[in-house]
Design an enzyme around this catalytic site. Structure first.
Site, PDB file in Angstrom:
ATOM      1  N   GLU A 199      -3.052   3.999   8.149  1.00 13.58           N
ATOM      2  CA  GLU A 199      -2.899   5.127   7.226  1.00 13.58           C
ATOM      3  C   GLU A 199      -3.627   6.379   7.719  1.00 13.58           C
ATOM      4  O   GLU A 199      -4.305   7.058   6.946  1.00 13.58           O
ATOM      5  CB  GLU A 199      -3.407   4.739   5.824  1.00 13.58           C
ATOM      6  CG  GLU A 199      -2.597   3.600   5.205  1.00 13.58           C
ATOM      7  CD  GLU A 199      -3.033   3.258   3.781  1.00 13.58           C
ATOM      8  OE1 GLU A 199      -2.148   3.113   2.929  1.00 13.58           O
ATOM      9  OE2 GLU A 199      -4.232   3.122   3.520  1.00 13.58           O
TER      10      GLU A 199
ATOM     11  N   GLU B 215       3.120  -2.142   3.490  1.00 15.62           N
ATOM     12  CA  GLU B 215       2.305  -2.584   2.362  1.00 15.62           C
ATOM     13  C   GLU B 215       3.116  -2.395   1.092  1.00 15.62           C
ATOM     14  O   GLU B 215       3.231  -1.280   0.583  1.00 15.62           O
ATOM     15  CB  GLU B 215       0.988  -1.783   2.274  1.00 15.62           C
ATOM     16  CG  GLU B 215       0.032  -2.072   3.404  1.00 15.62           C
ATOM     17  CD  GLU B 215      -1.318  -1.386   3.237  1.00 15.62           C
ATOM     18  OE1 GLU B 215      -1.606  -0.884   2.119  1.00 15.62           O
ATOM     19  OE2 GLU B 215      -2.072  -1.344   4.223  1.00 15.62           O
TER      20      GLU B 215
END
Length: 640
Positions: A202, A276
């Protein structure tokens, strides 16, 4: 008696010799195959590829049905149980992070044994027929202290985490030298289970250095990573989180068609994957327990699969933030809030490995993506509500200090990371006691330099708490010289957002008494590592409960287990805040503020007979430790 082999007549002695030769050859072949796994499966030609709208493995279409289970959050004795339950749910791929702060607790000291045996975990996955997506960081987020980065990095006052700042890249290179060489032999091309490796984590939400992602990518490639590279970001992060040569994947919980379209636009004719898919959410102390219902979740997963997208459930099984490893959350808040100990996450497989409604519905859904019937469900471990353990003895915090390293004298306050302890790696976790002499009472002001919460004492008498909300206390007047003590707890470092560089703990600046900065401190490091707990438990300085206990203190009881040990949960309704150790293992923090009201105790950490339970409690006790057969995570709230 004689025997004929290939038309030759052999005596008994010759036959025996031949058998020995065959056996020896078999052992040599087995050992060679074990040490050279690529020879076991010579038919591996082409690993995971992203060259068309679907992934291919061995040039055949391949749908990733993944789930996250972190080896460092699950007792090693239960790794196999959890992975078998994953396989039985119809998943084909395991994803795991690698926590740098556990693997390199001191600079240059590496740990890959027992609970941290990454290679054993990878071998286990392979033996059960699961593929692996490895996410080695160095930053992992994961609701884990400092996103998995070791706190000793913060000893450098100039440190810029997750950038190409030389102090950071030097440390990353040194860690990757160790961890990547352990992963390389387990890659698909070498006969192992790793089909893809994630570059950082991320980064689009941080994005402070455009040279950083290329550096991490090159750090992986130069050390022998040859499988498919991926990155992972939420929608906003996709714009800045990618790196040339790695497939971008997306993270979300609620499906937004625009996000999928955007992914298609930036990567036309390439596979789409939700790296995710958040199956639940994390909890913060002082908040409520988050749930994400099966009724909300299953339609979204169904839709993702209908869109021909691969998926990874984050988490499939959350596990536990044992010890002091939970992180803290600060995005959009005036001050950071610490994460709870449980990482149940409302995931399909519960903290203790139980099946949930989500699990059964997902299994039914995933079964349609298999040509063979799914494996039978492994049985669930029994649990027990043991008889309460009565506290037999106690020792005050002040008396326990003799079992810590000798205090450090300093004119000014020093944050815990910069203390000269742990071979000059500083203190990472736990509590730090700052003591100084005062000659008057008055207004004690923290100037927001307490990280994160301090119990304040005058001559060992409690006078109040300083934290992010309370930044001033009245110190009572008294005669002569008195000792002012601040017991400061690191409640967990922020693991996500832009404040990673500011996560130093303890006292991070001056504390004022009547507007004058306090000076001349004695600083005790109380990181409560296993060696300290063992010294304390075997010491002869404990008092029986007939003597009035003083707080904070350590309290000891015995849990008696007859028969084989089973999982249980500790409940402490008459206590306020502290840490529980069982047979020397740190189960984590408890706090009456909730939401979490029970701590998970894995059966394999207990033994028959007496088990030592030691509780560090800050303020009150009702003299007993209770046990329950099911968890209590507190009042619930739907994930928004």
């Amino acid at each position: 008696m004689e025997s004929s082999v290939f038309g030759l007549r052999l005596s008994l002695k010759q036959r025996y010799f031949l058998l020995l030769c065959v056996a020896a050859a078999g052992i040599i072949v087995y050992r060679f195959a074990r040490n050279h796994p690529e020879t076991r499966r010579m038919n591996r030609v082409e690993g995971l590829r992203a060259n068309s709208s679907q992934f291919t493995l061995e040039r055949k279409p391949f749908l990733i049905l993944g789930g996250s289970i972190h080896y460092f959050r699950v007792p090693r004795a239960y790794w196999e149980d959890r992975l078998l339950k994953m396989k039985a749910c119809g998943l084909n791929t395991l994803t795991t992070y690698v926590p740098w702060n556990l693997h390199e607790p001191e600079r240059g000291v590496f740990k890959f044994e027992d609970q941290l045996d990454l290679e054993a975990y990878l071998r286990l996955a392979a033996s059960l027929g699961l593929w692996v997506i490895l996410r080695p960081g160095p930053y992992i987020c994961a609701e884990w202290d400092l996103g998995g980065l070791p706190s000793w990095l913060l000893r450098d006052p100039q440190m810029k985490l997750r950038t190409t700042y030389s102090g950071f890249t030097y440390a990353v290179n040194s860690f990757f030298d160790e961890v990547i060489k352990k992963a390389v032999p387990h890659q698909y091309s070498k006969g192992g289970p790793i089909i893809a490796v994630q570059v950082e984590n991320e980064y689009g939400s941080y994005a402070t250095d455009e040279n950083y992602m290329p550096f991490i990518k090159e750090a992986l490639l130069s050390r022998g990573i040859t499988e498919l590279l991926l990155t992972s970001d939420n929608k906003d992060g996709l714009k800045l989180g990618g790196v040339k040569g790695a497939l971008e994947t997306i993270n979300f919980q609620k499906l937004d068609p625009d996000e999928i379209k955007y992914l298609e636009q930036i990567q036309p004719q390439q596979p789409k994957m939700v790296m995710e898919y958040w199956s639940g959410w994390f909890d913060l102390w002082g908040g409520l327990h988050h749930v994400y219902t099966a009724e909300e979740m299953i339609p979204v997963v169904t839709e993702i699969l209908k869109l021909d997208m691969s998926i990874n459930l984050y988490m499939f099984h959350g596990g536990t933030n044992f010890g002091f490893m939970s992180g803290a959350f600060a995005v959009g808040l005036p001050a950071p809030k610490p994460m709870v100990t449980s990482y149940d996450y409302d995931a399909p497989l519960s903290e203790a490995g139980d099946y949930t409604t989500k699990y059964h519905l997902l299994r039914n859904l995933f079964s349609h993506y298999h040509t063979q019937p799914l494996p039978e469900l492994p049985s669930v471990h029994e649990r027990r509500a043991y008889q309460p353990a009565v506290i037999q003895q106690h020792i005050s915090l002040w008396d326990s200090l003799r079992f810590t390293d000798k205090p450090f004298k300093s004119e000014r306050p020093v944050n815990m990371e910069n203390l000269p302890v742990n071979n000059n790696n500083g203190q990472s976790y736990g509590y730090t006691l700052y003591e100084t002499t005062i000659t008057s009472g008055g207004a004690l002001k923290s100037q927001n330099n307490v990280r994160d919460r301090a119990l304040v004492f005058v001559d060992k008498h409690f006078v109040g708490v300083l934290d992010y909300t309370v930044q001033e206390l009245a110190v009572p007047d008294g005669k002569g010289k008195r000792t002012l003590g601040l017991l400061v707890e690191n409640c967990g470092r922020v693991n996500y957002g832009k404040t990673l560089d500011e996560q130093r703990k303890g006292l991070v600046g001056d504390i004022l008494l009547n507007e004058h900065p306090l000076r001349d401190f004695n600083i005790h490091s109380l990181d409560m590592k296993p060696a300290f707990v063992n010294r304390l438990e075997s010491a002869g300085h404990w008092m029986s409960m007939r003597h009035q206990p003083s707080f904070p203190g350590f309290f000891q009881g015995r849990l008696y287990v007859n028969g084989s040990p089973q999982d249980t949960f500790i409940k402490l309704p008459g206590w306020s805040k502290g840490v529980v150790f069982i047979n020397g293992k740190n189960l984590g923090r408890y706090w009456s503020t909730g939401p979490q009201q029970t701590l998970y105790v894995p059966g394999p950490w207990l033994h028959r007979g007496d088990n030592q339970v030691t509780v560090f409690e800050e303020q009150e006790t009702d003299g007993k430790i209770q046990f329950a057969s099911s968890p209590d995570y507190g009042m619930t709230i739907d994930v928004q």
